[in-house]
Scaffold this active site. Structure first.
Site, PDB file in Angstrom:
ATOM      1  N   THR B  13       7.999  19.415 -13.766  1.00 25.97           N
ATOM      2  CA  THR B  13       8.159  19.770 -15.176  1.00 25.97           C
ATOM      3  C   THR B  13       7.658  21.185 -15.446  1.00 25.97           C
ATOM      4  O   THR B  13       8.380  22.019 -16.003  1.00 25.97           O
ATOM      5  CB  THR B  13       7.354  18.783 -16.041  1.00 25.97           C
ATOM      6  OG1 THR B  13       7.706  17.465 -15.645  1.00 25.97           O
ATOM      7  CG2 THR B  13       7.649  18.969 -17.504  1.00 25.97           C
ATOM      8  N   VAL B  14       6.407  21.442 -15.068  1.00 24.08           N
ATOM      9  CA  VAL B  14       5.808  22.730 -15.407  1.00 24.08           C
ATOM     10  C   VAL B  14       6.449  23.869 -14.612  1.00 24.08           C
ATOM     11  O   VAL B  14       6.745  24.935 -15.155  1.00 24.08           O
ATOM     12  CB  VAL B  14       4.278  22.689 -15.198  1.00 24.08           C
ATOM     13  CG1 VAL B  14       3.668  24.061 -15.405  1.00 24.08           C
ATOM     14  CG2 VAL B  14       3.644  21.680 -16.154  1.00 24.08           C
ATOM     15  N   GLU B 129      -5.524  29.707 -16.765  1.00 28.55           N
ATOM     16  CA  GLU B 129      -5.482  29.394 -18.197  1.00 28.55           C
ATOM     17  C   GLU B 129      -4.847  28.028 -18.474  1.00 28.55           C
ATOM     18  O   GLU B 129      -5.291  27.303 -19.371  1.00 28.55           O
ATOM     19  CB  GLU B 129      -4.679  30.492 -18.926  1.00 28.55           C
ATOM     20  CG  GLU B 129      -4.624  30.360 -20.426  1.00 28.55           C
ATOM     21  CD  GLU B 129      -5.981  30.549 -21.081  1.00 28.55           C
ATOM     22  OE1 GLU B 129      -6.465  31.668 -21.159  1.00 28.55           O
ATOM     23  OE2 GLU B 129      -6.570  29.527 -21.513  1.00 28.55           O
ATOM     24  N   GLY B 134      -3.490  23.109 -22.009  1.00 29.57           N
ATOM     25  CA  GLY B 134      -2.103  23.578 -21.923  1.00 29.57           C
ATOM     26  C   GLY B 134      -1.823  24.944 -22.522  1.00 29.57           C
ATOM     27  O   GLY B 134      -2.105  25.971 -21.921  1.00 29.57           O
ATOM     28  N   GLU B 190       0.355   7.455 -18.186  1.00 29.08           N
ATOM     29  CA  GLU B 190       0.890   7.106 -16.871  1.00 29.08           C
ATOM     30  C   GLU B 190       0.772   5.607 -16.635  1.00 29.08           C
ATOM     31  O   GLU B 190       0.010   4.913 -17.314  1.00 29.08           O
ATOM     32  CB  GLU B 190       0.124   7.884 -15.804  1.00 29.08           C
ATOM     33  CG  GLU B 190       0.205   9.377 -16.088  1.00 29.08           C
ATOM     34  CD  GLU B 190      -0.104  10.235 -14.876  1.00 29.08           C
ATOM     35  OE1 GLU B 190       0.196   9.802 -13.747  1.00 29.08           O
ATOM     36  OE2 GLU B 190      -0.628  11.321 -15.074  1.00 29.08           O
ATOM     37  N   LYS B 205     -11.803  19.036 -17.236  1.00 30.47           N
ATOM     38  CA  LYS B 205     -11.592  20.195 -18.106  1.00 30.47           C
ATOM     39  C   LYS B 205     -12.917  20.694 -18.678  1.00 30.47           C
ATOM     40  O   LYS B 205     -13.138  21.905 -18.796  1.00 30.47           O
ATOM     41  CB  LYS B 205     -10.611  19.832 -19.213  1.00 30.47           C
ATOM     42  CG  LYS B 205      -9.200  19.606 -18.645  1.00 30.47           C
ATOM     43  CD  LYS B 205      -8.318  18.848 -19.606  1.00 30.47           C
ATOM     44  CE  LYS B 205      -6.910  18.683 -19.045  1.00 30.47           C
ATOM     45  NZ  LYS B 205      -6.117  17.714 -19.834  1.00 30.47           N
TER      46      LYS B 205
END
Lengths: 428, 428
Positions: B13-14, B129, B134, B190, B205
């Site tokens: 996806t990314v 970043e 995101g 998920e 994070k």
């Protein structure tokens, strides 16, 4: 290690904050920037005035040229405000190869391109994070954080005074004049509040944000400005009932290559993140084609928040000095500015009319919207308890500004329309 | 002009979003970075798989060494995820002098110091970043925007899945298990949701944000983690009645030189800006000694938001390449890590007890708090309609964790206390 020497133009509230941070955070600033930072000259009006911080009298001067032409000084930090003298001094400092950090939104909005060009010619940095939204690092965010994206909309609550007034009016049902007086007593509004309440301060900040967001040199005269002095507590109460808060928004929009920039009191839907930005806080909402919705929130003014941004810029200058890359990371607009016409500017609108309370009036009103192809989201009519007129509140779908102006002009000439009480842009 | 060649590890996806932005924004990226940017190799698992974007088959490879040891490639963008192989490939690419952009929070949380050290040794950039929140440029904000300030608190809603679940539970009064199932059907959670719902993703994070905010190498094992799987709709309803929303917050705090980092469901006062961050959105609240309160809001995941951050990092690498300063602006923690003890960790707390419904119980309960010097902000007692027990809800003033643990241990052993139904940290 050789310290980086800083000359400070001005020692008011913000200048005092800069001295506090530079003196108080020496070790951290050294670790962050790679060099000791020393404030070696400060321009003041009166060297003998009593101050809240202790500064050696050798450091103070009342002669600006002791700062900007001082061969020992590497970086000039301008926090004196005003336009003509500040511009002259900054250009003179750049001429001497000194780097500039400024908090001066008026100067950057009016003369930004001249100053940035001179800086590029001389290989100097000019940073101005503190000029918009005080402690919020929004300028860096636009230049660095969103360098990969195409921004289509920036909406800012960028004036704390007006946001304080509107928040109080909303929370307490108070009238504009009363809240303004209170804000003046608390020091949140100036004795001549024109620049804030008429939207001029916000317009200068939007000039800067529009230029950065759209990579085109926006001028202050490109901004359509309307202030909050006509906002009534009744408008705010109506907004609330329909699910909106009134906020003074600066709005910069882009569609394809055409942009528009405005400042106006706006009905913001309560679910929108800007609607809950209250009091003297600022926030900038940025919409990018790829990133989508983002918002940056924080204090818009004040000694320490503004000083935080200034000293962060100073750290950036020092990092660049240590890498030998000053003047090579400057922001250069690379797009031609094309302004939207009124036909291209589009928004939802809130309109409050006082009309004669008789059959058929609503049909006449809605017919006018139909004629100019403005479609309506909702219409509310009810008799007004205090007078024989009926009130009609209309919220339009997206309508272009030219058509809206024609609709409003027609209402002006219709005998059944007693008055157009208020018109607001609607967002969210 | 020589293009900068990028190797992409992964085309999920990314990765697809990265290709879209780099291909679609060629002219803008050139203006922004000073060089053409070209994706010249992409590592995929299956070269013949059907994809939503057209990529020349010459560009695809299933051999990672074609990317990381390819002498033509200047920058490696890692969006494959996972830990061991990603680490091996990134270290190999750094060994070859290639710069790195990664979205891999797991890798950076676990092996960040090793990777950054290798990068410093080889004079390479490593930017990440996209690894936290995101599309929100929070890492830049901490490194550049607040370089002058001393951050004392970072609170983050940094996991979209759990925020979606808690928002739905709050807005619809729904039960955890039902909303989780719905989130799984919508693709927001998920099939094995453990990493999200038990707080592990948020903890990774917060490891990264704590390291950046406090300039000390925080380890994942320093984070006290509690997830949302025990949050009930009753807890949320009680919170609402008292003016709180339940949010999964990562909280990193510093007092003098001592820090603490945790992730837990937290009662956030509705007036706090984090309380209205809903759905899959993320937000990071940063408190600095000088700047005060700030908050950064935006999409926490998704193809295009995450790709925006990755390509912004890529632009930064290219700008550095053109200035010849890669590897010289890296983040280097310069403080020794000192963790707070339980005696030093302090917060308000919400406690819901089921107790015997008879005279004197409330006095016994409040006596325990007094004994351990925990003072109370409010106490609510009322009989529970559905059983013979009474419910007591207590909100404490700031209390240290050690004292709170002693209080809770005592409750466990008291016969009048039927059960400790829930305990939440309180913020705002």
């Amino acid at each position: 290690m050789k310290p980086i020497k800083v000359g400070l133009l001005g020692l008011g509230t913000v200048g005092t904050g800069v001295v506090r941070i530079v003196e108080g955070h020496q070790a951290d600033l050294f670790s962050q920037s790679g060099s000791p930072i020393e404030i070696s000259k400060i321009l003041v009006q009166d060297k003998n005035k009593h101050r809240n911080i202790s500064v050696s009298s050798d450091v103070l001067t009342d002669n600006p040229w002791d700062v900007v032409q001082n061969p020992d000084i590497d970086v000039v930090v301008e926090v004196m405000g005003g336009i003509e003298l500040a511009k002259e001094l900054i250009l003179a400092a750049l001429e001497q190869g000194k780097h500039i950090v400024t908090a001066n939104k008026d100067l950057m909005a009016l003369h930004g391109p001249d100053i940035l060009k001179k800086a590029a010619d001389k290989g100097c940095d000019v940073f101005y994070e503190a000029s918009v939204a005080g402690g919020i690092p929004i300028i860096r965010t636009l230049i660095e954080g969103f360098s990969s994206d195409r921004i289509t909309k920036i909406m800012g609550i960028v004036n704390g005074t007006t946001n304080y007034i509107l928040t109080k009016m909303s929370q307490e049902g108070a009238a504009y004049a009363d809240v303004l007086k209170e804000a003046q007593q608390l020091g949140y509004a100036e004795s001549d509040p024109t620049s804030d309440v008429e939207g001029f301060d916000a317009a200068r900040k939007m000039t800067i944000l529009g230029t950065l967001g759209f990579h085109a040199n926006v001028s202050l005269s490109d901004v359509a400005v309307k202030g909050i002095s006509k906002v009534t507590k009744e408008d705010i109460a109506y907004g609330k009932r329909l699910g909106y808060e009134v906020k003074l928004l600066g709005i910069a929009e882009r569609q394809d290559d055409h942009i528009s920039i405005s400042v106006q009191p706006t009905m913001v839907r309560t679910s929108h993140p800007l609607a809950s930005v209250n009091g003297v806080f600022n926030a900038v909402y940025v919409y990018g084609e790829a990133v989508g919705e983002t918002m940056f929130y924080g204090p818009g003014a004040g000694e320490m928040p503004t000083a935080t941004s200034i000293v962060a810029d100073l750290v950036a200058v020092v990092r660049n000095l240590n890498l030998g890359v000053n003047g090579r990371r400057g922001f250069v607009p690379y797009k031609e500015k094309k302004l939207k016409t009124d036909e291209q500017i589009s928004s939802k609108n809130f309109i409050l009319l006082h009309v004669e309370d008789k059959a058929g009036v609503l049909a006449q009103i809605t017919q006018v919207f139909a004629e100019y192809e403005v479609s309506l989201e909702s219409v509310l009519q009810h008799p007004n308890a205090t007078n024989p007129l009926a009130e009609i509140i209309i919220i339009t779908h997206d309508a272009n500004k030219a058509a809206m102006n024609k609709v409003l002009n027609r209402f002006e000439s219709m005998s059944v329309v007693h008055s157009i009480k208020s018109v607001y842009r609607v967002e969210g």
